[in-house]
Design an enzyme around this catalytic site. Structure first.
Site, short mmCIF file in Angstrom:
data_model
loop_
_atom_site.label_atom_id
_atom_site.label_comp_id
_atom_site.label_asym_id
_atom_site.label_seq_id
_atom_site.Cartn_x
_atom_site.Cartn_y
_atom_site.Cartn_z
N SER A 8 0.83 -1.20 0.00
CA SER A 8 0.00 0.00 0.00
C SER A 8 0.87 1.25 0.00
O SER A 8 1.65 1.49 0.93
CB SER A 8 -0.91 0.01 1.23
OG SER A 8 -1.55 1.26 1.34
N HIS A 33 -1.28 -1.22 -4.26
CA HIS A 33 -2.53 -0.80 -3.65
C HIS A 33 -2.54 0.71 -3.47
O HIS A 33 -1.61 1.29 -2.88
CB HIS A 33 -2.73 -1.49 -2.30
CG HIS A 33 -4.10 -1.35 -1.75
ND1 HIS A 33 -5.18 -2.06 -2.23
CD2 HIS A 33 -4.59 -0.57 -0.75
CE1 HIS A 33 -6.26 -1.74 -1.55
NE2 HIS A 33 -5.93 -0.83 -0.65
N ASP A 35 -4.66 3.80 -1.99
CA ASP A 35 -5.74 4.21 -1.10
C ASP A 35 -6.19 5.62 -1.44
O ASP A 35 -5.45 6.59 -1.23
CB ASP A 35 -5.27 4.17 0.35
CG ASP A 35 -5.08 2.74 0.85
OD1 ASP A 35 -6.06 1.99 0.82
OD2 ASP A 35 -3.96 2.39 1.25
N MET A 37 -8.62 8.62 -0.59
CA MET A 37 -9.42 9.12 0.53
C MET A 37 -9.90 10.54 0.24
O MET A 37 -9.14 11.35 -0.32
CB MET A 37 -8.60 9.11 1.82
CG MET A 37 -8.02 7.76 2.18
SD MET A 37 -7.08 7.85 3.72
CE MET A 37 -6.36 6.19 3.74
N MET A 68 -12.05 5.10 -1.00
CA MET A 68 -12.68 5.37 0.30
C MET A 68 -13.30 6.76 0.21
O MET A 68 -12.84 7.71 0.85
CB MET A 68 -11.64 5.28 1.42
CG MET A 68 -11.20 3.86 1.68
SD MET A 68 -9.81 3.76 2.85
CE MET A 68 -8.44 3.89 1.70
N MET A 137 -11.93 -5.04 5.30
CA MET A 137 -11.09 -4.15 6.11
C MET A 137 -10.94 -4.73 7.51
O MET A 137 -11.94 -5.00 8.19
CB MET A 137 -11.72 -2.75 6.19
CG MET A 137 -11.78 -2.00 4.87
SD MET A 137 -10.14 -1.71 4.14
CE MET A 137 -9.33 -0.75 5.44
N ASP A 175 -7.13 -5.98 4.20
CA ASP A 175 -6.34 -4.76 4.37
C ASP A 175 -6.45 -4.29 5.80
O ASP A 175 -7.55 -4.00 6.29
CB ASP A 175 -6.86 -3.69 3.41
CG ASP A 175 -6.06 -2.39 3.47
OD1 ASP A 175 -5.09 -2.31 4.25
OD2 ASP A 175 -6.41 -1.46 2.72
#
Length: 230
Positions: A8, A33, A35, A37, A68, A137, A175
């Site tokens: 990540s 990965h 992420d 946000m 997310m 998660m 994750d």
């Protein structure tokens, strides 16, 4: 399915992100990965499609984009054009989940659904045949470096068993708090893709860190596949 490792980028040295991508690829990463946000669905802000497009110019392994964000359907096409190979949206943020999954696939990406720690596995029951990946998660999303939430293990097992029972080609990704030790536990429960941040980035050898995660994951997978005595 083989065990895949997805470092990540949330935990990488952001001042050297291109070098960090190349380093984990050289170390054996199967996915990168990403992420995403928005400061609304989760507390922090990270990056949007232009940054993902910049990552794609360096990355040769698939970009696994975890959105997310609220209203993810508004941004699917932009992330697909930026170079995402997989786009995962949260069940909690997608009131028209089936439609969003169709949208992701129509954009040329594989489609995933993520579940927060408190979200029951039944939230994906009616879309399992419309997706390629379920992301469980095992920490509360929004921050890196958190501790693994033990109570999520039965959820992983429930989802993996449903996938196996229905003979679907759906990967189960996990994750949050993944280390060599927790890797064996989540793969014993049925996970096949391991997202890891601090367990890889910042280590002396990324290749050794990825190998340790894969070894732990494969050990758990073997224990799951070994027939139990009656």
């Amino acid at each position: 399915m083989t065990i895949e490792i997805a470092p990540s980028l949330l935990s990488c040295d952001l001042s050297r992100i291109g070098e960090e991508i190349r380093a984990v690829e050289a170390g054996g990463a199967d996915l990168i990965h990403v992420d995403v946000m928005d400061g609304r669905f989760v507390p922090n802000l990270t990056w949007g499609p232009p940054v993902v497009a910049a990552m794609k110019r360096t990355a040769t392994t698939p970009l696994d984009c975890h959105l997310m964000i609220v209203e993810p359907e508004k941004y699917v096409e932009a992330f697909a054009k930026a170079g995402a190979a997989n786009i995962t949206v949260h069940a909690e943020a997608s009131p028209h989940l089936h439609r969003t999954l169709q949208q992701i696939r129509s954009a040329g990406c594989t489609a995933g659904v993520a579940l927060n720690p408190h979200t029951p596995p039944e939230m994906v029951e009616w879309v399992l045949d419309s997706l390629d990946l379920v992301l469980v998660m095992t920490v509360n999303p929004g921050f890196g470096g958190q501790s693994f939430i033990e109570s999520c293990l039965p959820k992983i097992e429930r989802i993996a068993s449903a996938v196996q029972r229905r003979k679907l080609r759906v990967r189960v990704e996990v994750d949050g708090g993944i280390t060599a030790e927790t890797a064996s536990r989540v793969t014993a429960a049925g996970a096949t893709v391991l997202v890891a941040g601090t367990a890889v980035f910042g280590k002396k050898s990324y290749a050794d860190a990825i190998a340790a995660l894969r070894s732990g994951g494969e050990a758990g997978r073997r224990s799951r596949d070994t027939p139990r005595e009656p």
